[in-house]
Scaffold this active site. Structure first.
Site, mmCIF file in Angstrom:
data_model
loop_
_atom_site.group_PDB
_atom_site.id
_atom_site.type_symbol
_atom_site.label_atom_id
_atom_site.label_comp_id
_atom_site.label_asym_id
_atom_site.label_seq_id
_atom_site.Cartn_x
_atom_site.Cartn_y
_atom_site.Cartn_z
ATOM 1 N N LYS A 1 0.858 -1.190 0.000
ATOM 2 C CA LYS A 1 0.000 0.000 0.000
ATOM 3 C C LYS A 1 0.888 1.231 0.000
ATOM 4 O O LYS A 1 1.853 1.314 0.776
ATOM 5 C CB LYS A 1 -0.889 0.014 1.240
ATOM 6 C CG LYS A 1 -1.658 1.315 1.454
ATOM 7 C CD LYS A 1 -2.313 1.359 2.820
ATOM 8 C CE LYS A 1 -1.328 1.411 3.956
ATOM 9 N NZ LYS A 1 -0.524 2.671 3.985
ATOM 10 N N PRO B 1 9.796 -5.051 2.510
ATOM 11 C CA PRO B 1 10.503 -4.652 3.731
ATOM 12 C C PRO B 1 9.523 -4.425 4.869
ATOM 13 O O PRO B 1 8.352 -4.091 4.654
ATOM 14 C CB PRO B 1 11.197 -3.342 3.321
ATOM 15 C CG PRO B 1 10.459 -2.856 2.116
ATOM 16 C CD PRO B 1 9.939 -4.067 1.421
ATOM 17 N N VAL B 2 10.004 -4.620 6.090
ATOM 18 C CA VAL B 2 9.170 -4.538 7.291
ATOM 19 C C VAL B 2 9.343 -3.161 7.935
ATOM 20 O O VAL B 2 10.421 -2.569 7.886
ATOM 21 C CB VAL B 2 9.554 -5.659 8.278
ATOM 22 C CG1 VAL B 2 8.783 -5.539 9.580
ATOM 23 C CG2 VAL B 2 9.304 -7.022 7.628
ATOM 24 N N ALA B 3 8.259 -2.642 8.549
ATOM 25 C CA ALA B 3 8.261 -1.308 9.162
ATOM 26 C C ALA B 3 8.726 -0.279 8.149
ATOM 27 O O ALA B 3 9.614 0.538 8.396
ATOM 28 C CB ALA B 3 9.143 -1.284 10.415
ATOM 29 N N ALA B 4 8.071 -0.301 6.979
ATOM 30 C CA ALA B 4 8.547 0.464 5.828
ATOM 31 C C ALA B 4 7.562 1.514 5.329
ATOM 32 O O ALA B 4 7.824 2.186 4.342
ATOM 33 C CB ALA B 4 8.876 -0.497 4.681
ATOM 34 N N GLY B 5 6.383 1.635 5.950
ATOM 35 C CA GLY B 5 5.422 2.626 5.519
ATOM 36 C C GLY B 5 4.616 2.235 4.300
ATOM 37 O O GLY B 5 3.973 3.085 3.676
ATOM 38 N N ILE B 6 4.612 0.949 3.946
ATOM 39 C CA ILE B 6 3.841 0.489 2.788
ATOM 40 C C ILE B 6 2.863 -0.631 3.178
ATOM 41 O O ILE B 6 2.423 -1.400 2.328
ATOM 42 C CB ILE B 6 4.757 0.037 1.633
ATOM 43 C CG1 ILE B 6 5.820 -0.958 2.108
ATOM 44 C CG2 ILE B 6 5.405 1.241 0.954
ATOM 45 C CD1 ILE B 6 6.689 -1.511 0.986
ATOM 46 N N GLY B 7 2.527 -0.690 4.449
ATOM 47 C CA GLY B 7 1.454 -1.561 4.905
ATOM 48 C C GLY B 7 1.666 -3.041 4.701
ATOM 49 O O GLY B 7 0.693 -3.786 4.523
ATOM 50 N N SER C 1 -1.363 -5.573 5.028
ATOM 51 C CA SER C 1 -1.822 -6.256 3.828
ATOM 52 C C SER C 1 -1.794 -7.769 4.017
ATOM 53 O O SER C 1 -2.681 -8.485 3.524
ATOM 54 C CB SER C 1 -0.966 -5.850 2.623
ATOM 55 O OG SER C 1 -1.584 -6.215 1.410
ATOM 56 N N ASP D 1 -4.430 0.147 9.511
ATOM 57 C CA ASP D 1 -4.279 0.086 8.056
ATOM 58 C C ASP D 1 -4.924 -1.149 7.437
ATOM 59 O O ASP D 1 -4.973 -1.268 6.212
ATOM 60 C CB ASP D 1 -2.791 0.105 7.668
ATOM 61 C CG ASP D 1 -2.250 1.518 7.521
ATOM 62 O OD1 ASP D 1 -3.053 2.472 7.563
ATOM 63 O OD2 ASP D 1 -1.027 1.674 7.372
#
Length: 290
Positions: free
Chosen positions: A11, A96-102, A106, A138
Site C-alpha cells: 500500500k 521490507p518490514v516497518a517500511a510505511g507500505i502496509g 496487507s 491500516d
C-alpha cells in the site's frame, strides 16, 4: 491437499494529512492510497489447528509469533465468527518490514480474505471489516486493495477510485521506522485539531499528468518527523527527484519507503535500474499504482 493463495500487495500513501489528535489518543488522518502489483504471498492449507510459517528474504524481521498480524487477524475473526475454520498459513515475505507500505496490514487483510473463502463469508460481510479494524488501523483499507481515500484512524474507508495507472519506483534504504515513534515526534496533545488542513479532491477522469499535479499540492505530514528519525530518507528523496522524468517524489506512510512517479513504465524501469546500480543494497521496485 487444497492450497489457497492470496497476494498481499504493498500500500502506498500518495498523500497523508494529519488533521489532529482525538481524545482517545489516535491521530485523525486523511490519506489517498493506492496499491501495487508487488507484495507478499500468503497461502492457507485448511485443516485442524492454526499455525503460521514465515519464509522469504524479510521473514526474520516479520517474525512468526503471536504478534504477527496474520495470526492477530485470524484471532479477531475467530472472536466474531463462531466455529471459524482455519488451518496452516505460509507467509512469503518479500516486502521490507516497518517500511510505511502496509506490508503487515496487507498480510492480515489477505488472511481475512482467505478465511472468508474457506468459511463462505461474503466479501462485503461487515464481520470482515470489524475484524480488520480490531487488527490494525491500516488493515481495513487493505481488505479490498483498490485506490481509495481513508480517514479517521483508518476506520473510514471511501469508495474505490478509478485512477489512471501511475508508473512509479519504490525505494526503501533497508531502514525500519517505527510508526509510533513518528507520531510521538509530532507531539500533538490529545483533543487538538490542526486548522487549515485541506485534502486535494480527486475527481473522475483525471489524466496521469493532472493527477500528478494535484498530488504535488498535497504532501505527507509525517515526512518531516520521519526525516529526524531516519535522515537517509532525504538521500532517497534527493536521488529520485534528480532522476530523469520523475514528476514527484514523496515518502509513503511513516517511512522509510519513498516513491517516485514517472510518465511511463519505461521511464520508471530505467530509473529503478539506475538507482539499483548506485545503491545495490537498497530495496528498489518499479511498480504500477492503482
Amino acid at each position: 491437499m487444497t492450497v489457497l493463495t492470496e497476494r498481499a500487495p504493498a500500500k502506498v500513501n500518495l498523500t497523508l494529512r494529519v488533521i489532529g489528535r482525538r481524545a482517545d489518543g489516535y491521530h485523525e488522518l486523511d490519506s489517498l492510497v493506492a496499491f501495487t502489483g508487488t507484495g507478499d504471498w500468503l497461502r492457507l492449507i485448511p485443516g485442524a489447528g492454526l499455525s503460521l510459517v514465515v519464509d522469504g528474504p524479510t521473514a526474520p524481521q516479520a517474525g512468526d509469533g503471536e504478534d504477527n498480524l496474520v495470526l492477530r487477524a485470524t484471532r479477531a475473526l475467530q472472536a466474531r465468527h463462531h466455529g471459524l475454520k482455519t488451518g496452516a498459513f505460509q507467509l512469503t515475505k518479500l516486502l521490507p518490514v516497518a517500511a510505511g507500505i502496509g506490508g503487515g496490514s496487507s498480510d492480515a487483510a489477505a488472511a481475512l480474505r482467505l478465511l472468508a473463502r474457506v468459511n463462505g463469508i461474503a466479501p462485503d460481510n461487515p464481520v470482515l471489516q470489524d475484524a480488520a479494524r480490531a487488527t490494525g488501523s491500516d488493515v481495513p483499507v487493505c481488505l479490498h486493495p483498490r485506490a481509495r481515500r481513508m480517514s479517521g484512524a483508518g476506520e473510514r474507508i471511501g469508495p474505490a477510485l478509478d485512477l489512471p495507472p501511475l508508473f512509479a519506483v519504490l525505494i526503501n534504504p533497508r531502514v525500519a521506522v517505527s510508526t509510533a515513534d513518528i507520531f510521538k515526534t509530532l507531539a500533538l496533545p490529545k483533543g487538538e485539531t490542526i486548522s487549515g488542513v485541506a485534502h486535494t479532491p480527486v475527481r473522475a477522469g483525471l489524466s496521469r499528468g493532472e493527477l500528478a499535479s494535484l498530488l504535488a499540492d498535497t504532501g505527507n505530514d509525517l515526512e518531516d518527523p520521519a526525516l529526524r528519525h531516519a535522515p537517509i530518507i532525504a538521500e532517497v528523496l534527493s536521488l529520485l527527484r534528480a532522476a530523469a522524468c520523475c514528476r514527484l517524489a514523496r515518502m509513503s506512510g511513516s517511512g522509510a519507503t519513498v516513491f517516485g512517479l514517472f510518465d511511463s513504465r519505461e521511464d520508471a524501469s530505467r530509473a529503478a535500474r539506475m538507482m539499483h546500480h548506485h545503491r545495490p543494497a537498497w530495496w528498489i521496485k518499479p511498480v504500477v499504482l492503482r
